[in-house]
Motif scaffolding. Structure first.
Motif, short mmCIF file in Angstrom:
data_model
loop_
_atom_site.label_atom_id
_atom_site.label_comp_id
_atom_site.label_asym_id
_atom_site.label_seq_id
_atom_site.Cartn_x
_atom_site.Cartn_y
_atom_site.Cartn_z
N ASP A 116 50.96 37.52 50.77
CA ASP A 116 51.52 38.85 51.07
C ASP A 116 50.46 39.95 51.05
OD1 ASP A 116 50.94 39.10 48.41
OD2 ASP A 116 52.99 39.48 47.75
N GLY A 117 49.17 39.57 50.92
CA GLY A 117 48.09 40.55 50.99
C GLY A 117 47.60 41.06 49.66
N ARG A 118 48.33 40.79 48.59
CA ARG A 118 47.86 41.24 47.28
C ARG A 118 46.61 40.45 46.89
NH1 ARG A 118 52.93 40.58 43.47
NH2 ARG A 118 53.24 38.79 44.84
N ILE A 119 45.83 41.05 46.00
CA ILE A 119 44.55 40.46 45.60
C ILE A 119 44.51 40.31 44.08
CG2 ILE A 119 42.03 40.88 45.48
CD1 ILE A 119 42.27 42.36 48.14
N ALA A 120 43.92 39.23 43.62
CA ALA A 120 43.76 39.02 42.18
C ALA A 120 42.32 38.62 41.88
CB ALA A 120 44.72 37.95 41.67
N ASN A 121 41.74 39.31 40.93
CA ASN A 121 40.43 38.94 40.41
C ASN A 121 40.66 38.24 39.07
OD1 ASN A 121 37.66 40.72 38.91
ND2 ASN A 121 37.69 38.69 39.78
N VAL A 122 40.29 36.96 38.99
CA VAL A 122 40.50 36.18 37.78
C VAL A 122 39.16 35.96 37.11
CG1 VAL A 122 41.47 34.07 36.79
CG2 VAL A 122 42.44 35.02 38.90
N GLU A 123 39.05 36.41 35.86
CA GLU A 123 37.82 36.25 35.08
C GLU A 123 38.11 35.44 33.82
OE1 GLU A 123 36.00 39.84 33.89
OE2 GLU A 123 35.60 40.56 35.91
N VAL A 124 37.14 34.66 33.41
CA VAL A 124 37.18 34.03 32.09
C VAL A 124 35.91 34.44 31.37
CG1 VAL A 124 37.24 31.89 30.79
CG2 VAL A 124 38.54 32.08 32.91
N GLN A 125 36.06 35.00 30.17
CA GLN A 125 34.91 35.44 29.39
C GLN A 125 34.89 34.70 28.06
OE1 GLN A 125 35.06 39.69 28.92
NE2 GLN A 125 35.44 40.05 31.08
N ARG A 157 42.91 52.64 64.10
CA ARG A 157 43.83 53.79 64.10
C ARG A 157 45.22 53.44 63.57
NH1 ARG A 157 42.73 57.19 69.72
NH2 ARG A 157 40.52 57.68 69.30
N LYS A 158 45.54 52.18 63.56
CA LYS A 158 46.85 51.77 63.04
C LYS A 158 46.86 51.68 61.50
CE LYS A 158 48.23 49.11 67.12
NZ LYS A 158 48.67 47.78 67.61
N PHE A 159 45.69 51.89 60.92
CA PHE A 159 45.62 51.79 59.45
C PHE A 159 46.43 52.89 58.79
CE2 PHE A 159 43.70 53.42 55.54
CZ PHE A 159 43.84 52.31 54.73
N SER A 160 47.11 52.52 57.71
CA SER A 160 47.85 53.47 56.88
C SER A 160 47.62 53.09 55.43
CB SER A 160 49.35 53.42 57.20
OG SER A 160 50.09 54.10 56.20
N TYR A 161 47.65 54.08 54.55
CA TYR A 161 47.47 53.78 53.13
C TYR A 161 48.61 52.91 52.61
CZ TYR A 161 43.45 56.82 52.61
OH TYR A 161 42.19 57.37 52.70
N ARG A 162 49.72 52.85 53.36
CA ARG A 162 50.80 51.94 52.96
C ARG A 162 50.39 50.49 53.11
NH1 ARG A 162 53.71 55.90 55.91
NH2 ARG A 162 55.12 57.15 54.60
N ASP A 163 49.31 50.24 53.86
CA ASP A 163 48.82 48.86 54.02
C ASP A 163 48.14 48.34 52.77
OD1 ASP A 163 49.68 48.90 56.69
OD2 ASP A 163 47.78 49.75 57.39
N ILE A 164 47.75 49.23 51.87
CA ILE A 164 47.06 48.82 50.66
C ILE A 164 48.00 48.01 49.77
CG2 ILE A 164 45.93 49.62 48.53
CD1 ILE A 164 44.24 50.01 51.00
N ARG A 165 47.54 46.85 49.33
CA ARG A 165 48.32 45.98 48.47
C ARG A 165 47.77 46.02 47.03
NH1 ARG A 165 51.24 46.66 51.95
NH2 ARG A 165 52.13 45.18 53.45
N THR A 166 48.61 45.59 46.10
CA THR A 166 48.24 45.63 44.68
C THR A 166 47.00 44.77 44.41
OG1 THR A 166 50.55 45.96 44.07
CG2 THR A 166 49.05 45.19 42.33
N VAL A 167 46.13 45.29 43.58
CA VAL A 167 44.96 44.55 43.10
C VAL A 167 45.17 44.25 41.61
CG1 VAL A 167 42.49 44.67 42.61
CG2 VAL A 167 43.38 45.55 44.78
N TYR A 168 45.19 42.97 41.28
CA TYR A 168 45.36 42.54 39.88
C TYR A 168 43.99 42.17 39.31
CZ TYR A 168 50.32 41.95 41.08
OH TYR A 168 51.61 42.15 41.48
N THR A 169 43.75 42.61 38.10
CA THR A 169 42.59 42.15 37.34
C THR A 169 43.12 41.33 36.17
OG1 THR A 169 41.29 44.09 37.95
CG2 THR A 169 40.55 42.83 36.04
N ILE A 170 42.83 40.03 36.19
CA ILE A 170 43.36 39.12 35.18
C ILE A 170 42.18 38.56 34.40
CG2 ILE A 170 44.68 37.00 34.78
CD1 ILE A 170 46.00 37.54 37.55
#
Length: 352
Positions: A116-125, A157-170
């Protein structure tokens, strides 16, 4: 119940087979004997099923959870973390502006895009950074900016800020920062931005922190029970005792396929030694970096304390100077009054 993982996974080699393979090649033999005694024991325990492997080693995690041929595994884990079903579409290039020393401290760092376009950054420390909140916010903002630029270039030109999807930092901590230690019974923390008035705005940045050390303590205090699927995944990641692996397989038998992949990797002694050597090096770097960070934090606090003490001294000096000036003024006034009286007396005497 079996007490050695070889009883459950026959592909695991015996101690004699592993040592024979090591002794048969000079480079393997030299590497093996360059380790400390406890490190050699840990390696042999992993190879022979006396204990499970460290699933959060970068080499193991990426192989077992690789979205390219096992996307459902990573998707299932992230689904239980996020509390909603997600499907991993692809792994994104991780070209964030991480500092070199920080990159070396991450056991794992992977960025994925969902269908669905959302992004997740998964880190292990292994060792939690100082200032985890500030640091996470910086890299979340970096990922958000990358998404914005990519979508703007694609849609023009079709870009809209509504296109931005959630970014998760896990972020999964093997040893969590002290901020999390003040909540000993809580191992999962979720953060998102909300209004103090109730106004609803879509702000596409969310953060989830999982403290594996706190989870292990909590699980142990509760009789090593596995209450739900999230705890099943966390058990898979951070528990290597054979009895816990058997318990996990009894309650969630679908994890057997993951362990089979791992133990097949362990048959490649040379490859496993390379993974293990890399992890030992990263742990040394972790320790050094943590010591530097703690020493710098201590120095900063000492400088802050000294400055506060200096401010108090300067304030007291100012108070003393003001009091001295006040007393000097009072003394001068007394002197002038005495001089006036003496002059008055002298005048009266002269008149007689």
């Amino acid at each position: 119940m079996a007490n050695n993982l070889r009883d459950c996974f026959p592909m695991i080699q015996s101690r004699e087979e592993v040592l024979k393979r090591i002794d048969g090649e000079k480079s393997l033999r030299e590497t093996y004997h360059s380790w400390k005694e406890e490190e050699r024991k840990e390696f042999l325990d992993m190879c022979t099923g006396a204990r499970g492997v460290k699933m959060l080693y970068d080499g193991f995690f990426k192989e077992v959870m690789n979205p390219e041929y096992a996307s459902k595994r990573l998707g299932d884990f992230l689904s239980v973390v996020l509390g909603a079903t997600v499907r991993v579409k692809k792994v994104l290039p991780n070209d964030t502006t991480r500092l070199t020393d920080e990159s070396s401290l991450l056991v794992l760092d992977i960025v994925v895009e969902f269908e669905d376009g959302r992004i997740a950054n998964v880190e292990v420390q292994k060792v939690g950074y100082l200032f985890p909140g500030e640091r996470s916010a910086c890299y979340s903002a970096d990922l958000l900016l990358h998404q914005y630029k990519r979508l703007r270039d694609e849609r023009k030109r079709k870009f809209s800020y509504r296109d931005i999807r959630t970014v998760y930092t896990i972020v999964l901590f093997e040893h969590s920062p002290e901020e999390f230690q003040t909540y000993p019974g809580v191992y999962r923390h979720c953060f998102e931005q909300i209004s103090d008035t109730g106004v609803k705005l879509k702000i596409p940045q969310k953060f989830i922190y999982i403290a594996l050390d706190i989870f292990k303590k909590k699980q142990h205090n509760e009789g090593d029970r596995i209450h739900n699927r999230l705890e099943a995944w966390l058990t898979f990641f951070c528990r290597d005792e054979p009895e816990m692996i058997f318990r996990l397989l009894e309650e969630y038998p679908e994890f057997r396929a993951l362990y089979e992949d791992v133990f097949e990797l362990c048959r490649n002694v040379e490859g496993l030694m390379e993974i293990f050597s890399k992890e030992l090096l990263e742990m040394d770097r972790n320790t050094v970096k943590l010591m530097i960070d703690l020493m710098q934090e201590k120095l900063d606090k000492q400088e802050e304390t000294i400055e506060k003490q200096a401010q108090v001294i300067r304030a007291k000096d100012s108070e003393l100077e003001a009091a001295k000036q006040e007393k000097d003024a009072e003394l001068e006034a007394v002197k002038q009054e005495m001089s006036r009286r003496i002059a008055e007396l002298e005048r009266k005497l002269s008149e007689r």
